[in-house]
Scaffold this motif. Structure first.
Motif, PDB file in Angstrom:
ATOM      1  N   VAL A 139      81.517  29.003 -11.339  1.00 46.80           N
ATOM      2  CA  VAL A 139      80.679  29.995 -10.660  1.00 46.80           C
ATOM      3  C   VAL A 139      80.812  31.251 -11.509  1.00 46.80           C
ATOM      4  O   VAL A 139      81.784  31.995 -11.386  1.00 46.80           O
ATOM      5  CB  VAL A 139      81.124  30.252  -9.208  1.00 46.80           C
ATOM      6  N   SER A 140      79.843  31.469 -12.376  1.00 44.77           N
ATOM      7  CA  SER A 140      80.004  32.426 -13.459  1.00 44.77           C
ATOM      8  C   SER A 140      79.243  33.726 -13.237  1.00 44.77           C
ATOM      9  O   SER A 140      78.193  33.758 -12.596  1.00 44.77           O
ATOM     10  CB  SER A 140      79.528  31.777 -14.774  1.00 44.77           C
ATOM     11  N   LEU A 141      79.773  34.797 -13.810  1.00 44.60           N
ATOM     12  CA  LEU A 141      79.058  36.075 -13.851  1.00 44.60           C
ATOM     13  C   LEU A 141      78.018  36.062 -14.971  1.00 44.60           C
ATOM     14  O   LEU A 141      76.937  36.625 -14.831  1.00 44.60           O
ATOM     15  CB  LEU A 141      80.052  37.216 -14.089  1.00 44.60           C
ATOM     16  N   LEU A 142      78.371  35.440 -16.086  1.00 45.15           N
ATOM     17  CA  LEU A 142      77.501  35.379 -17.268  1.00 45.15           C
ATOM     18  C   LEU A 142      77.297  33.910 -17.614  1.00 45.15           C
ATOM     19  O   LEU A 142      78.031  33.340 -18.430  1.00 45.15           O
ATOM     20  CB  LEU A 142      78.136  36.135 -18.433  1.00 45.15           C
ATOM     21  N   VAL A 143      76.304  33.295 -16.992  1.00 45.23           N
ATOM     22  CA  VAL A 143      76.180  31.839 -17.003  1.00 45.23           C
ATOM     23  C   VAL A 143      76.025  31.266 -18.403  1.00 45.23           C
ATOM     24  O   VAL A 143      76.794  30.396 -18.827  1.00 45.23           O
ATOM     25  CB  VAL A 143      74.980  31.407 -16.128  1.00 45.23           C
ATOM     26  N   GLU A 144      75.013  31.725 -19.140  1.00 44.01           N
ATOM     27  CA  GLU A 144      74.727  31.106 -20.436  1.00 44.01           C
ATOM     28  C   GLU A 144      75.883  31.227 -21.433  1.00 44.01           C
ATOM     29  O   GLU A 144      76.269  30.227 -22.059  1.00 44.01           O
ATOM     30  CB  GLU A 144      73.435  31.671 -21.019  1.00 44.01           C
ATOM     31  N   PRO A 145      76.473  32.412 -21.623  1.00 46.92           N
ATOM     32  CA  PRO A 145      77.609  32.491 -22.558  1.00 46.92           C
ATOM     33  C   PRO A 145      78.762  31.583 -22.152  1.00 46.92           C
ATOM     34  O   PRO A 145      79.395  30.954 -23.010  1.00 46.92           O
ATOM     35  CB  PRO A 145      78.005  33.970 -22.500  1.00 46.92           C
ATOM     36  N   ALA A 146      79.044  31.511 -20.843  1.00 49.99           N
ATOM     37  CA  ALA A 146      80.151  30.664 -20.380  1.00 49.99           C
ATOM     38  C   ALA A 146      79.882  29.199 -20.695  1.00 49.99           C
ATOM     39  O   ALA A 146      80.742  28.489 -21.234  1.00 49.99           O
ATOM     40  CB  ALA A 146      80.355  30.864 -18.878  1.00 49.99           C
ATOM     41  N   ILE A 147      78.688  28.732 -20.380  1.00 52.68           N
ATOM     42  CA  ILE A 147      78.346  27.329 -20.601  1.00 52.68           C
ATOM     43  C   ILE A 147      78.347  27.003 -22.088  1.00 52.68           C
ATOM     44  O   ILE A 147      78.821  25.938 -22.512  1.00 52.68           O
ATOM     45  CB  ILE A 147      76.983  27.007 -19.959  1.00 52.68           C
ATOM     46  N   GLN A 148      77.841  27.918 -22.912  1.00 52.65           N
ATOM     47  CA  GLN A 148      77.814  27.687 -24.358  1.00 52.65           C
ATOM     48  C   GLN A 148      79.220  27.546 -24.917  1.00 52.65           C
ATOM     49  O   GLN A 148      79.475  26.685 -25.777  1.00 52.65           O
ATOM     50  CB  GLN A 148      77.065  28.831 -25.042  1.00 52.65           C
ATOM     51  N   ARG A 149      80.159  28.368 -24.448  1.00 50.82           N
ATOM     52  CA  ARG A 149      81.524  28.292 -24.960  1.00 50.82           C
ATOM     53  C   ARG A 149      82.201  26.988 -24.550  1.00 50.82           C
ATOM     54  O   ARG A 149      82.898  26.354 -25.348  1.00 50.82           O
ATOM     55  CB  ARG A 149      82.328  29.497 -24.470  1.00 50.82           C
ATOM     56  N   PHE A 150      82.002  26.565 -23.307  1.00 48.06           N
ATOM     57  CA  PHE A 150      82.601  25.304 -22.870  1.00 48.06           C
ATOM     58  C   PHE A 150      81.971  24.121 -23.609  1.00 48.06           C
ATOM     59  O   PHE A 150      82.663  23.174 -23.994  1.00 48.06           O
ATOM     60  CB  PHE A 150      82.447  25.129 -21.363  1.00 48.06           C
ATOM     61  N   ALA A 151      80.660  24.189 -23.826  1.00 52.39           N
ATOM     62  CA  ALA A 151      79.975  23.104 -24.534  1.00 52.39           C
ATOM     63  C   ALA A 151      80.492  22.991 -25.965  1.00 52.39           C
ATOM     64  O   ALA A 151      80.725  21.888 -26.474  1.00 52.39           O
ATOM     65  CB  ALA A 151      78.472  23.331 -24.518  1.00 52.39           C
ATOM     66  N   ALA A 152      80.693  24.130 -26.617  1.00 53.50           N
ATOM     67  CA  ALA A 152      81.187  24.118 -27.995  1.00 53.50           C
ATOM     68  C   ALA A 152      82.587  23.525 -28.075  1.00 53.50           C
ATOM     69  O   ALA A 152      82.957  22.926 -29.097  1.00 53.50           O
ATOM     70  CB  ALA A 152      81.189  25.541 -28.558  1.00 53.50           C
ATOM     71  N   ALA A 153      83.369  23.677 -26.994  1.00 56.72           N
ATOM     72  CA  ALA A 153      84.733  23.134 -26.965  1.00 56.72           C
ATOM     73  C   ALA A 153      84.777  21.739 -26.365  1.00 56.72           C
ATOM     74  O   ALA A 153      85.864  21.177 -26.196  1.00 56.72           O
ATOM     75  CB  ALA A 153      85.634  24.072 -26.164  1.00 56.72           C
ATOM     76  N   ASN A 154      83.600  21.185 -26.030  1.00 55.00           N
ATOM     77  CA  ASN A 154      83.508  19.840 -25.458  1.00 55.00           C
ATOM     78  C   ASN A 154      84.239  19.727 -24.129  1.00 55.00           C
ATOM     79  O   ASN A 154      84.876  18.708 -23.835  1.00 55.00           O
ATOM     80  CB  ASN A 154      84.038  18.794 -26.450  1.00 55.00           C
ATOM     81  N   VAL A 155      84.157  20.772 -23.312  1.00 53.12           N
ATOM     82  CA  VAL A 155      84.756  20.770 -21.971  1.00 53.12           C
ATOM     83  C   VAL A 155      83.648  20.538 -20.951  1.00 53.12           C
ATOM     84  O   VAL A 155      82.728  21.353 -20.852  1.00 53.12           O
ATOM     85  CB  VAL A 155      85.466  22.104 -21.673  1.00 53.12           C
ATOM     86  N   PRO A 156      83.691  19.452 -20.194  1.00 49.55           N
ATOM     87  CA  PRO A 156      82.653  19.200 -19.179  1.00 49.55           C
ATOM     88  C   PRO A 156      82.628  20.304 -18.125  1.00 49.55           C
ATOM     89  O   PRO A 156      83.672  20.845 -17.740  1.00 49.55           O
ATOM     90  CB  PRO A 156      83.082  17.864 -18.560  1.00 49.55           C
ATOM     91  N   VAL A 157      81.428  20.628 -17.651  1.00 55.29           N
ATOM     92  CA  VAL A 157      81.246  21.699 -16.662  1.00 55.29           C
ATOM     93  C   VAL A 157      80.318  21.222 -15.557  1.00 55.29           C
ATOM     94  O   VAL A 157      79.330  20.533 -15.814  1.00 55.29           O
ATOM     95  CB  VAL A 157      80.650  22.963 -17.331  1.00 55.29           C
ATOM     96  N   VAL A 158      80.640  21.606 -14.325  1.00 53.05           N
ATOM     97  CA  VAL A 158      79.724  21.474 -13.204  1.00 53.05           C
ATOM     98  C   VAL A 158      79.535  22.868 -12.621  1.00 53.05           C
ATOM     99  O   VAL A 158      80.506  23.494 -12.168  1.00 53.05           O
ATOM    100  CB  VAL A 158      80.257  20.518 -12.114  1.00 53.05           C
ATOM    101  N   ALA A 159      78.307  23.389 -12.677  1.00 52.06           N
ATOM    102  CA  ALA A 159      78.000  24.712 -12.142  1.00 52.06           C
ATOM    103  C   ALA A 159      77.579  24.583 -10.686  1.00 52.06           C
ATOM    104  O   ALA A 159      76.791  23.704 -10.331  1.00 52.06           O
ATOM    105  CB  ALA A 159      76.897  25.374 -12.959  1.00 52.06           C
ATOM    106  N   LEU A 160      78.081  25.488  -9.844  1.00 51.67           N
ATOM    107  CA  LEU A 160      77.778  25.432  -8.412  1.00 51.67           C
ATOM    108  C   LEU A 160      76.701  26.430  -8.024  1.00 51.67           C
ATOM    109  O   LEU A 160      76.697  26.952  -6.905  1.00 51.67           O
ATOM    110  CB  LEU A 160      79.053  25.685  -7.590  1.00 51.67           C
ATOM    111  N   HIS A 161      75.788  26.691  -8.929  1.00 47.33           N
ATOM    112  CA  HIS A 161      74.703  27.621  -8.665  1.00 47.33           C
ATOM    113  C   HIS A 161      73.554  27.298  -9.612  1.00 47.33           C
ATOM    114  O   HIS A 161      73.730  26.547 -10.580  1.00 47.33           O
ATOM    115  CB  HIS A 161      75.161  29.065  -8.867  1.00 47.33           C
ATOM    116  N   PRO A 162      72.368  27.849  -9.364  1.00 48.76           N
ATOM    117  CA  PRO A 162      71.255  27.616 -10.289  1.00 48.76           C
ATOM    118  C   PRO A 162      71.590  28.142 -11.678  1.00 48.76           C
ATOM    119  O   PRO A 162      72.346  29.103 -11.839  1.00 48.76           O
ATOM    120  CB  PRO A 162      70.101  28.409  -9.652  1.00 48.76           C
TER     121      PRO A 162
END
Length: 336
Positions: A123-146
């Motif tokens: 549940v992020s304040l800055l959605v896109e940067p957070a998701i991009q960083r996890f994706a680059a590190a190959n960490v699976p993510v489930v976002a609980l918001h649009p």
């Protein structure tokens, strides 16, 4: 202290099979052999070495939860359920509370990546940067918001637009024609969806109108945000809040201003936390399926067989109560 060799000897098998049982692979183990190993482990009070297990399995047996405010009852309840379901899968839940600070959120992201967590509930304040960083590190993510269009990540949430429209329709059904709306910060996840749902409902009521104020998701910030409205000669007849946490602050601000809820101003929350039942008066809200959200989030993160990003839409429930003008749950409208 018992070892894997001790368990293997008691179960009548090999240390490799003991490893397969506690690591869920890489080779299958028959149900009968698994039963013998687990019984032997219980009798010997055997505990596998977590570090060795992690190295062997390529996992850390930990999940991360990144949220904006742990004091918010919704997130506290979510964390409680996530911890329970993670433990059922023999995982530890690590909580990163950003406290509404993007820099603190960024630090938690770095920590989760460095610790190589097996997945993150976001549940992020800055959605896109957070998701991009996890994706680059190959960490699976489930976002609980649009999430913004074009962002590839699995999401698990209710239909915020439909829920906001249903909530606004309910307030309008009471005959309220001026609605104050307290959203989260303008750029926070979900804010645009709340506004779209409200405007959809208002489109069918040309005599009704809404005024908006953006506020940090805090009861104290929401209290301060609506104080100017309550000093006016004709404040909004009803207040819609994008979270229960904000609605609690609005209830206090109404009391502080000498206004009676719902006779002078109606109040509607969003999340449906258990705290809604002990406010004065009890708070009407949109109930989110917090426990089911937590269960599905853990299952999605630990399912290594499918890493395709998917959108999961959960059911919600509108829960009328005294704060919106419904008496004893009868849903009958009161006059403006």
């Amino acid at each position: 202290m018992a070892t894997a060799r001790d368990v293997a000897e008691r179960a009548g098998t090999s240390t490799a099979v003991v490893s397969y049982v506690f690591n869920n692979g890489p080779r299958p183990v028959s149900a009968e052999t698994r039963r013998r190993v687990l019984e032997a482990a219980a009798e010997l009070d055997y505990r596998p070495n977590i570090l060795a297990r992690a190295l062997s399995a390529g996992r850390t047996y930990s999940l991360g939860l990144l949220i904006p405010q742990i004091r918010n009852p919704y997130f506290a309840t979510l964390a409680e359920h996530l911890e329970s379901f993670a433990r059922q899968h023999d995982h530890l839940l690590l909580i990163g509370d950003s406290a509404g600070d993007p820099e603190q959120e960024s630090a938690h992201i770095s920590s989760f990546i460095e610790r190589k967590v097996d997945g993150v509930v976001l549940v992020s304040l800055l959605v896109e940067p957070a998701i991009q960083r996890f994706a680059a590190a190959n960490v699976p993510v489930v976002a609980l918001h649009p999430v913004p269009d074009g962002v590839t990540v699995s999401t698990l949430s209710i239909d915020y637009v439909a829920a906001a429209a249903a909530s606004t329709d309910h307030l309008l059904s009471h005959g309220y024609r001026t609605i104050g709306v307290v959203t989260g910060p303008e750029d926070s996840p979900g804010t645009a969806e709340h506004r779209r749902g409200i405007e959809q409902a208002l489109a069918a009521h040309p005599r009704a109108s809404a005024r908006y104020v953006a506020s940090p998701v805090s009861r104290f910030a929401a209290r301060d945000a609506v104080r100017p409205w309550f000093r006016q000669k004709r404040p909004p007849r009803a207040i819609y809040c994008s979270t229960d946490e904000q609605a609690f602050g609005v209830l206090y601000a109404a009391w502080e201003a000498g206004l009676h809820v719902p006779d002078d101003v109606a109040v509607m929350g969003f999340d449906g936390t258990s705290e809604c039942t002990v406010t004065v008066p009890p708070l009407a809200s949109v109930r989110q399926p917090i426990e089911d959200t937590a269960r599905q989030a853990v299952e999605l993160l630990l399912d290594r067989s499918n890493r395709t990003a998917t959108r999961h839409v959960l059911d919600y429930g509108l829960v009328p109560s005294a704060s919106c003008g419904c008496q004893a749950g009868d849903g009958l409208p009161v006059s403006d």
